[in-house]
Scaffold this motif. Structure first.
Motif, PDB file in Angstrom:
ATOM      1  N   ILE A   1       0.830  -1.204   0.000  1.00  0.00           N
ATOM      2  CA  ILE A   1       0.000   0.000   0.000  1.00  0.00           C
ATOM      3  C   ILE A   1       0.866   1.256   0.000  1.00  0.00           C
ATOM      4  O   ILE A   1       0.617   2.207  -0.756  1.00  0.00           O
ATOM      5  CB  ILE A   1      -0.943  -0.007   1.228  1.00  0.00           C
ATOM      6  CG1 ILE A   1      -1.945  -1.155   1.127  1.00  0.00           C
ATOM      7  CG2 ILE A   1      -1.666   1.330   1.353  1.00  0.00           C
ATOM      8  CD1 ILE A   1      -2.750  -1.374   2.392  1.00  0.00           C
ATOM      9  N   GLN A   2       1.914   1.265   0.840  1.00  0.00           N
ATOM     10  CA  GLN A   2       2.757   2.453   0.969  1.00  0.00           C
ATOM     11  C   GLN A   2       3.450   2.812  -0.338  1.00  0.00           C
ATOM     12  O   GLN A   2       3.566   3.992  -0.676  1.00  0.00           O
ATOM     13  CB  GLN A   2       3.797   2.217   2.068  1.00  0.00           C
ATOM     14  CG  GLN A   2       4.692   3.416   2.335  1.00  0.00           C
ATOM     15  CD  GLN A   2       5.468   3.269   3.625  1.00  0.00           C
ATOM     16  OE1 GLN A   2       5.101   2.485   4.502  1.00  0.00           O
ATOM     17  NE2 GLN A   2       6.542   4.020   3.758  1.00  0.00           N
ATOM     18  N   TYR A   3       3.905   1.802  -1.074  1.00  0.00           N
ATOM     19  CA  TYR A   3       4.661   2.054  -2.299  1.00  0.00           C
ATOM     20  C   TYR A   3       3.841   1.794  -3.555  1.00  0.00           C
ATOM     21  O   TYR A   3       4.388   1.566  -4.631  1.00  0.00           O
ATOM     22  CB  TYR A   3       5.929   1.196  -2.302  1.00  0.00           C
ATOM     23  CG  TYR A   3       6.783   1.400  -1.071  1.00  0.00           C
ATOM     24  CD1 TYR A   3       7.393   2.628  -0.823  1.00  0.00           C
ATOM     25  CD2 TYR A   3       6.948   0.386  -0.133  1.00  0.00           C
ATOM     26  CE1 TYR A   3       8.148   2.846   0.318  1.00  0.00           C
ATOM     27  CE2 TYR A   3       7.706   0.588   1.012  1.00  0.00           C
ATOM     28  CZ  TYR A   3       8.306   1.815   1.231  1.00  0.00           C
ATOM     29  OH  TYR A   3       9.049   2.023   2.367  1.00  0.00           O
ATOM     30  N   SER A   4       2.524   1.843  -3.418  1.00  0.00           N
ATOM     31  CA  SER A   4       1.642   1.466  -4.522  1.00  0.00           C
ATOM     32  C   SER A   4       1.833   2.341  -5.761  1.00  0.00           C
ATOM     33  O   SER A   4       1.731   1.850  -6.887  1.00  0.00           O
ATOM     34  CB  SER A   4       0.176   1.523  -4.066  1.00  0.00           C
ATOM     35  OG  SER A   4      -0.166   2.825  -3.612  1.00  0.00           O
ATOM     36  N   ARG A   5       2.129   3.629  -5.571  1.00  0.00           N
ATOM     37  CA  ARG A   5       2.285   4.508  -6.742  1.00  0.00           C
ATOM     38  C   ARG A   5       3.547   4.165  -7.519  1.00  0.00           C
ATOM     39  O   ARG A   5       3.591   4.337  -8.738  1.00  0.00           O
ATOM     40  CB  ARG A   5       2.321   5.979  -6.303  1.00  0.00           C
ATOM     41  CG  ARG A   5       1.077   6.454  -5.575  1.00  0.00           C
ATOM     42  CD  ARG A   5      -0.193   6.279  -6.416  1.00  0.00           C
ATOM     43  NE  ARG A   5      -1.349   6.856  -5.747  1.00  0.00           N
ATOM     44  CZ  ARG A   5      -2.153   6.226  -4.910  1.00  0.00           C
ATOM     45  NH1 ARG A   5      -1.905   4.953  -4.594  1.00  0.00           N
ATOM     46  NH2 ARG A   5      -3.182   6.830  -4.361  1.00  0.00           N
ATOM     47  N   GLN A   6       4.567   3.691  -6.833  1.00  0.00           N
ATOM     48  CA  GLN A   6       5.775   3.248  -7.532  1.00  0.00           C
ATOM     49  C   GLN A   6       5.549   1.899  -8.196  1.00  0.00           C
ATOM     50  O   GLN A   6       6.001   1.655  -9.321  1.00  0.00           O
ATOM     51  CB  GLN A   6       6.951   3.137  -6.552  1.00  0.00           C
ATOM     52  CG  GLN A   6       7.330   4.456  -5.923  1.00  0.00           C
ATOM     53  CD  GLN A   6       8.378   4.334  -4.839  1.00  0.00           C
ATOM     54  OE1 GLN A   6       8.718   5.319  -4.198  1.00  0.00           O
ATOM     55  NE2 GLN A   6       8.915   3.160  -4.584  1.00  0.00           N
ATOM     56  N   ILE A   7       4.846   1.005  -7.509  1.00  0.00           N
ATOM     57  CA  ILE A   7       4.598  -0.336  -8.036  1.00  0.00           C
ATOM     58  C   ILE A   7       3.757  -0.270  -9.305  1.00  0.00           C
ATOM     59  O   ILE A   7       3.875  -1.119 -10.194  1.00  0.00           O
ATOM     60  CB  ILE A   7       3.922  -1.202  -6.951  1.00  0.00           C
ATOM     61  CG1 ILE A   7       4.902  -1.436  -5.794  1.00  0.00           C
ATOM     62  CG2 ILE A   7       3.450  -2.532  -7.508  1.00  0.00           C
ATOM     63  CD1 ILE A   7       4.287  -2.104  -4.572  1.00  0.00           C
ATOM     64  N   LEU A   8       2.912   0.763  -9.431  1.00  0.00           N
ATOM     65  CA  LEU A   8       2.106   0.934 -10.637  1.00  0.00           C
ATOM     66  C   LEU A   8       2.954   1.183 -11.879  1.00  0.00           C
ATOM     67  O   LEU A   8       2.510   0.928 -13.004  1.00  0.00           O
ATOM     68  CB  LEU A   8       1.129   2.094 -10.452  1.00  0.00           C
ATOM     69  CG  LEU A   8      -0.107   1.823  -9.579  1.00  0.00           C
ATOM     70  CD1 LEU A   8      -0.862   3.115  -9.328  1.00  0.00           C
ATOM     71  CD2 LEU A   8      -1.014   0.797 -10.232  1.00  0.00           C
ATOM     72  N   LEU A   9       4.169   1.680 -11.704  1.00  0.00           N
ATOM     73  CA  LEU A   9       5.044   1.950 -12.843  1.00  0.00           C
ATOM     74  C   LEU A   9       5.497   0.637 -13.463  1.00  0.00           C
ATOM     75  O   LEU A   9       6.021  -0.246 -12.772  1.00  0.00           O
ATOM     76  CB  LEU A   9       6.259   2.765 -12.403  1.00  0.00           C
ATOM     77  CG  LEU A   9       5.976   4.172 -11.859  1.00  0.00           C
ATOM     78  CD1 LEU A   9       7.229   4.754 -11.219  1.00  0.00           C
ATOM     79  CD2 LEU A   9       5.477   5.080 -12.980  1.00  0.00           C
ATOM     80  N   ALA A  10       5.341   0.514 -14.774  1.00  0.00           N
ATOM     81  CA  ALA A  10       5.726  -0.723 -15.459  1.00  0.00           C
ATOM     82  C   ALA A  10       7.209  -1.017 -15.299  1.00  0.00           C
ATOM     83  O   ALA A  10       7.626  -2.174 -15.280  1.00  0.00           O
ATOM     84  CB  ALA A  10       5.357  -0.634 -16.941  1.00  0.00           C
ATOM     85  N   ASP A  11       8.019   0.035 -15.170  1.00  0.00           N
ATOM     86  CA  ASP A  11       9.463  -0.160 -15.058  1.00  0.00           C
ATOM     87  C   ASP A  11       9.903  -0.486 -13.628  1.00  0.00           C
ATOM     88  O   ASP A  11      11.083  -0.719 -13.396  1.00  0.00           O
ATOM     89  CB  ASP A  11      10.200   1.104 -15.527  1.00  0.00           C
ATOM     90  CG  ASP A  11       9.945   1.387 -16.991  1.00  0.00           C
ATOM     91  OD1 ASP A  11      10.737   0.941 -17.823  1.00  0.00           O
ATOM     92  OD2 ASP A  11       8.924   2.030 -17.298  1.00  0.00           O
ATOM     93  N   VAL A  12       8.979  -0.471 -12.690  1.00  0.00           N
ATOM     94  CA  VAL A  12       9.291  -0.821 -11.301  1.00  0.00           C
ATOM     95  C   VAL A  12       8.541  -2.086 -10.920  1.00  0.00           C
ATOM     96  O   VAL A  12       9.117  -3.156 -10.786  1.00  0.00           O
ATOM     97  CB  VAL A  12       8.965   0.338 -10.339  1.00  0.00           C
ATOM     98  CG1 VAL A  12       9.291  -0.049  -8.897  1.00  0.00           C
ATOM     99  CG2 VAL A  12       9.740   1.588 -10.728  1.00  0.00           C
ATOM    100  N   GLY A  13       7.233  -1.966 -10.748  1.00  0.00           N
ATOM    101  CA  GLY A  13       6.432  -3.128 -10.403  1.00  0.00           C
ATOM    102  C   GLY A  13       6.766  -3.671  -9.020  1.00  0.00           C
ATOM    103  O   GLY A  13       7.590  -3.128  -8.283  1.00  0.00           O
ATOM    104  N   GLU A  14       6.117  -4.770  -8.656  1.00  0.00           N
ATOM    105  CA  GLU A  14       6.340  -5.368  -7.340  1.00  0.00           C
ATOM    106  C   GLU A  14       7.766  -5.894  -7.210  1.00  0.00           C
ATOM    107  O   GLU A  14       8.397  -5.760  -6.158  1.00  0.00           O
ATOM    108  CB  GLU A  14       5.334  -6.484  -7.110  1.00  0.00           C
ATOM    109  CG  GLU A  14       5.379  -7.057  -5.703  1.00  0.00           C
ATOM    110  CD  GLU A  14       4.268  -8.056  -5.449  1.00  0.00           C
ATOM    111  OE1 GLU A  14       4.271  -8.682  -4.367  1.00  0.00           O
ATOM    112  OE2 GLU A  14       3.386  -8.214  -6.328  1.00  0.00           O
TER     113      GLU A  14
END
Length: 270
Positions: A9-22
């Motif tokens: 939840i905390q890093y959800s905006r970064q995880i949404l990035l295709a170049d980052v992800g989970e």
């Protein structure tokens, strides 16, 4: 190491990035970044990296906080005057970002104490040069080449800023900091002698942190994500490494050039 529900939840905006992800966020959580210098650059770069979920950061600085630091070094306040920069920054970052383990070494980096820092049990994912003097920059560059750690170096003085990244194992045809500024060259410009605005330092520190995050997640995430993503990812560490970026803060202009390798460089030519 899977992310917890809270971290997701905390890093959800970064995880949404295709170049980052989970998977990219998991890589950040396992990364260890060494930052030399906790002044204007180190203050903001460390804060961005800790906030982004980098798992461990080591701060190195022997300097104490002065009143003239406060316009640029935003982690500090008047209550911190006279205290060590690395110690105070570590304490405040740990309070704000509980997912990040912060180490503080309250001394200047020297050739004599560097073996203790760069030992066989201490593996750094990235080295950030946030120092404020020419001799320390040369030493950091030398250690990065010697220990094969990717270096991201930034500087700011007056209205001029500079950002470069070095890893000659990955990009062997590119130069290092010593190629750009040989050790016998006189480099006297610094914010102590010519002044600087806080946002100017902040601009370079933000770019330094952005480049660092790009380099960290691109180390492994690309191969994993290409299994499910048809188009190539935007992050390519070969495009970032070995580049020299110069920023004119008065004209708001960025210039980019390849950092050429000096075949006679005393640090990297061997």
């Amino acid at each position: 190491m899977a992310l917890s529900d809270q971290a997701f939840i905390q890093y959800s905006r970064q995880i949404l990035l295709a170049d980052v992800g989970e998977h990219g966020q998991e890589i950040l959580s396992q990364s260890h970044v060494l930052i030399i210098g906790v002044g204007g650059l180190g203050n903001l770069a460390a804060q961005y990296l800790a906030a982004a979920g980098v798992g461990q950061i080591t701060l190195v600085d022997g300097d104490t906080i002065e009143r003239s630091n406060l316009p640029r070094q935003l982690l500090f306040s008047v209550e911190d005057l006279g205290s060590n920069k690395a110690h105070v920054a570590a304490e405040k970052l740990m309070q704000a970002y509980r997912d990040c383990h912060i180490n503080s070494l309250q001394h200047y980096l020297t050739l004599e104490n560097s073996p203790e820092l760069f030992n066989a049990h201490q593996q750094f994912s990235l080295l950030l040069d946030c120092s404020d003097n020419f001799s320390t920059r040369q030493l950091i560059n030398q250690l990065a080449i010697e220990h094969q750690v990717t270096l991201v170096s930034a500087s700011a003085a007056n209205f001029q800023g500079q950002l470069l990244s070095v890893n000659q194992q990955l990009c062997p045809d590119t130069g290092c900091y010593h190629c750009l500024y040989p050790s016998d060259m006189s480099v006297s410009q610094s914010c102590q002698t010519v002044g600087v605005l806080g946002p100017m330092v902040g601009t370079l520190a933000s770019m330094q942190a952005l480049m660092s995050l790009n380099l960290l997640v691109s180390q492994q995430v690309k191969a994993e994500q290409l299994k499910v993503v048809e188009q190539p990812l935007k992050i390519n560490r070969q495009q970032l490494l070995g580049q020299l970026y110069r920023f004119d803060g008065a004209a708001f202009i960025w210039r980019q050039a390849k950092l050429a390798r000096d075949p006679d460089c005393l640090v990297c030519s061997a």
